[in-house]
Design a protein around this motif. Sequence first.
Motif, short mmCIF file in Angstrom:
data_model
loop_
_atom_site.label_atom_id
_atom_site.label_comp_id
_atom_site.label_asym_id
_atom_site.label_seq_id
_atom_site.Cartn_x
_atom_site.Cartn_y
_atom_site.Cartn_z
N MET A 32 0.76 -1.38 0.12
CA MET A 32 0.13 0.02 -0.22
C MET A 32 0.98 1.15 0.07
N ARG A 33 0.39 2.21 -0.69
CA ARG A 33 1.14 3.47 -0.80
C ARG A 33 0.31 4.61 -0.55
N LYS A 34 0.35 5.58 0.48
CA LYS A 34 -0.34 6.59 0.49
C LYS A 34 -0.18 7.57 -0.85
N THR A 35 -1.44 7.95 -1.23
CA THR A 35 -1.30 8.72 -2.46
C THR A 35 -1.63 10.16 -2.33
N ARG A 36 -2.50 10.25 -1.24
CA ARG A 36 -2.67 11.80 -0.87
C ARG A 36 -3.55 11.74 0.46
N TRP A 37 -3.39 12.94 1.10
CA TRP A 37 -4.10 12.80 2.59
C TRP A 37 -5.34 13.68 2.19
N GLN A 38 -6.40 13.12 3.11
CA GLN A 38 -7.72 13.81 3.09
C GLN A 38 -7.91 14.52 4.01
N THR A 39 -8.77 15.71 3.69
CA THR A 39 -9.31 16.43 4.68
C THR A 39 -10.51 15.95 5.43
N TYR A 40 -10.97 16.65 6.56
CA TYR A 40 -12.13 16.09 6.99
C TYR A 40 -13.08 16.04 6.35
N GLU B 250 -0.52 -1.16 -13.69
CA GLU B 250 0.49 -2.37 -12.92
C GLU B 250 1.01 -1.39 -11.64
N THR B 251 0.41 -0.27 -11.33
CA THR B 251 0.88 0.36 -9.96
C THR B 251 -0.17 0.09 -9.11
N GLY B 252 -1.18 -0.49 -9.48
CA GLY B 252 -2.19 -0.92 -8.22
C GLY B 252 -3.26 -0.33 -8.65
N ILE B 253 -4.46 -0.40 -7.30
CA ILE B 253 -6.01 0.09 -7.52
C ILE B 253 -6.01 1.08 -6.24
N GLY C 201 -0.54 -5.48 -4.30
CA GLY C 201 0.13 -6.69 -3.43
C GLY C 201 1.22 -7.59 -4.04
N ALA C 202 1.76 -8.28 -3.67
CA ALA C 202 2.99 -9.18 -3.95
C ALA C 202 2.49 -10.34 -3.56
N ILE C 203 2.62 -11.57 -4.17
CA ILE C 203 2.36 -12.95 -3.89
C ILE C 203 3.53 -13.92 -4.24
#
Length: 165
Positions: free
Chosen positions: A1-9, A40-43, A53-55
């Motif tokens: 998992m990669r954080k792509t953006r922070w969300q406001t309230y 290929e970078t994820g969903i 993920g990796a398997i």
Amino acid sequence: MRKTRWQTYYDRQEGALAGARERNERNAFPDRIALFFGDETGISNGAGWRLQGAIEDEAAALRLQSFEETVFCMGRHGGIGMNDDDALVFPRKFGAEALRGGWRHWSQKAISGMPDLLRAHGEGDQLRADAELIEKWLEADRTLSDEKAALIRGDVAPLILPSWE
């Protein structure tokens, strides 16, 4: 998992409202399937996280999951209520005497020597649904013997590190 953006309230509130709309739509139209978009970078999970993920392959080497495999994981873990910041987690906070005051990333210290985290009722039970662990650690009546409990009291690694199988 990669954080792509922070969300406001506000973003979080809108996400909760959208979740309620999705839930109502699922009830009204149960035959509609969820759609996932990615590459290929994820969903994206819609909450600022990108999952890829990796398997293990047949030779026990890690490979990236296919889009289909990642969608399966999203379908299973994408809407869980027991998570932090819309991410499936295994939270663990140690006392101030621990490395880095109890907050650290798993890569900063090996898991060996980590004590079991006790729940409010005084028992440790974070992995209670794993069939392999149940077979290996629990008695026929599904209780943990004093001997097995002593093995993990000061080092939880034997309990949570996966076996080769």
